[in-house]
Scaffold this active site. Sequence first.
Site, PDB file in Angstrom:
ATOM      1  N   LEU A  70       9.655 -41.296  -0.076  1.00  0.00           N
ATOM      2  CA  LEU A  70       9.401 -40.160   0.803  1.00  0.00           C
ATOM      3  C   LEU A  70       8.100 -39.468   0.404  1.00  0.00           C
ATOM      4  CD1 LEU A  70      10.220 -38.329   3.090  1.00  0.00           C
ATOM      5  CD2 LEU A  70      11.765 -37.123   1.536  1.00  0.00           C
ATOM      6  N   ALA A 124      11.423 -42.436 -12.436  1.00  0.00           N
ATOM      7  CA  ALA A 124      12.737 -42.842 -12.940  1.00  0.00           C
ATOM      8  C   ALA A 124      12.569 -44.060 -13.827  1.00  0.00           C
ATOM      9  CB  ALA A 124      13.694 -43.150 -11.788  1.00  0.00           C
ATOM     10  N   GLU A 153       0.818  -1.208   0.000  1.00  0.00           N
ATOM     11  CA  GLU A 153       0.000   0.000   0.000  1.00  0.00           C
ATOM     12  C   GLU A 153       0.854   1.261   0.000  1.00  0.00           C
ATOM     13  OE1 GLU A 153      -2.209  -2.959   2.748  1.00  0.00           O
ATOM     14  OE2 GLU A 153      -0.198  -2.666   1.922  1.00  0.00           O
ATOM     15  N   THR A 190      17.411 -40.504  -3.258  1.00  0.00           N
ATOM     16  CA  THR A 190      17.519 -39.435  -4.255  1.00  0.00           C
ATOM     17  C   THR A 190      18.865 -38.739  -4.155  1.00  0.00           C
ATOM     18  OG1 THR A 190      15.132 -39.076  -4.291  1.00  0.00           O
ATOM     19  CG2 THR A 190      16.516 -37.247  -5.017  1.00  0.00           C
ATOM     20  N   CYS A 249      -2.787  -3.765   7.014  1.00  0.00           N
ATOM     21  CA  CYS A 249      -2.443  -3.989   8.418  1.00  0.00           C
ATOM     22  C   CYS A 249      -2.714  -2.735   9.241  1.00  0.00           C
ATOM     23  CB  CYS A 249      -0.979  -4.402   8.547  1.00  0.00           C
ATOM     24  SG  CYS A 249       0.209  -3.109   8.087  1.00  0.00           S
ATOM     25  N   ARG A 265      11.854 -23.126  -5.545  1.00  0.00           N
ATOM     26  CA  ARG A 265      12.784 -23.305  -4.426  1.00  0.00           C
ATOM     27  C   ARG A 265      13.015 -22.004  -3.671  1.00  0.00           C
ATOM     28  NH1 ARG A 265      17.750 -26.944  -6.981  1.00  0.00           N
ATOM     29  NH2 ARG A 265      16.612 -28.949  -7.099  1.00  0.00           N
ATOM     30  N   ALA A 294      14.390 -46.740 -13.932  1.00  0.00           N
ATOM     31  CA  ALA A 294      14.649 -47.979 -13.202  1.00  0.00           C
ATOM     32  C   ALA A 294      15.192 -47.607 -11.824  1.00  0.00           C
ATOM     33  CB  ALA A 294      15.641 -48.865 -13.957  1.00  0.00           C
ATOM     34  N   ASP A 320      20.859 -39.155  -7.599  1.00  0.00           N
ATOM     35  CA  ASP A 320      20.921 -37.949  -8.435  1.00  0.00           C
ATOM     36  C   ASP A 320      22.101 -37.048  -8.094  1.00  0.00           C
ATOM     37  OD1 ASP A 320      18.616 -38.911  -9.533  1.00  0.00           O
ATOM     38  OD2 ASP A 320      17.285 -37.443  -8.588  1.00  0.00           O
ATOM     39  N   CYS A 341      -0.492   0.291   7.565  1.00  0.00           N
ATOM     40  CA  CYS A 341      -0.953   0.723   6.248  1.00  0.00           C
ATOM     41  C   CYS A 341      -2.345   1.348   6.273  1.00  0.00           C
ATOM     42  CB  CYS A 341      -0.953  -0.468   5.294  1.00  0.00           C
ATOM     43  SG  CYS A 341       0.702  -1.103   4.952  1.00  0.00           S
TER      44      CYS A 341
END
Length: 375
Positions: A312, A174, A64, A208, A87, A196, A176, A212, A96
């Site tokens: 997971l 995946a 704002e 993993t 707020c 992320r 395999a 990976d 604000c």
Amino acid sequence: MSPTLTSHATLSARDVEWLEQAETLAGGGWGRVHPNPMVGCVIVRDGKVVGEGCHEYFGGPHAEIGALEAAGARARGGTAYVSMEPCNHRGKTPPCAPALVAAGIARVVYGAGDPGIQSARGNSHLSSEGVEVVGPVYTQVEARRRNPIFFHNTEERSTYVALKLAVSLDGYVAAAPGERTTLTGPLAQEEVHRLRAGFDAIMVGSTTALTDDPLLTVRGAVTPRVPPTRLVLDTTCKLTPSAALFRDIDTAPLLIFTSEDADEGSVAALEAAGANVMRVPRSENGLDLPAVMDACGERGIRAVLCEGGAKLASALTTARIARRFYMFVAPVVLGENGVPAFPDLGPADDPRRWDAVGTPTSFGDDVLTVLDRGQ
């Protein structure tokens, strides 16, 4: 994203458009404002936008204030469209709601009510000063979808967990077991880096991490205010200091959860290489996930993006810990030797559906669907 409106919200089509414009602006704070919510503001006078703003970084001016500064004297008599209730408390910045009154704003339309104990009641202050107030416009479910981490932390006082998976058309992650498989293209991978940036931590299982050998750092257009902590759930402490995770340990913290009976020498080697290692109880199929989440909360980790693996993902889903899915579907078929996305799901004792958030989005040849656990 078309908003789901509360029954009492009487808005014109233009009102809805400007409120959605404020919501779009709010996204500019992704990765920079947490633990605060993302908020955008559009000020309109005589049918024209005269000021825009968003909360760009934690501790900086609220949306704002930015919009009022852009509008200047043109704000007087105008309407402020704000994605969240203004707020009415002094924190790192002034409140604000009084600023909107002082600028002569005649009408405020806001999307989500503020669930905060201290920051809420801005609507009451505005109304008491003669400002016409319309809101909350969004339903509770809609509000949570737009600022899921903030609402979850505020209302449930626990760590928010989202699950990101890339799957093939036949439902595999995946080709395999033990085989590193890249499914999505560069545009989808850019979106993962953007995602992320909005989380306090990125989590994977030990399989993993070993298969990976990921970095789990943010390497995209959005630079997070604080680099996410990398979390690895490693029941028997199989990870070694030679893993890629240790390359950026000076700038991106690494926290490894292992069992209470894990080998002392292995734990010591990881700690000597710079990792923090925390022991938690075992469960039937690995580590006790509620204990892991409690430990995250105690360390101030408010939001976790889990990027697999499959076991997971199954455990987080079965335990009803995962609250959102980011599901990337790649246009490939992996065949019968593939690793299924959810190999160990428990009994379907929760009949509630997962609800779509917006519409699927294409990133090159890949399609992202976002789903929230049904209320």
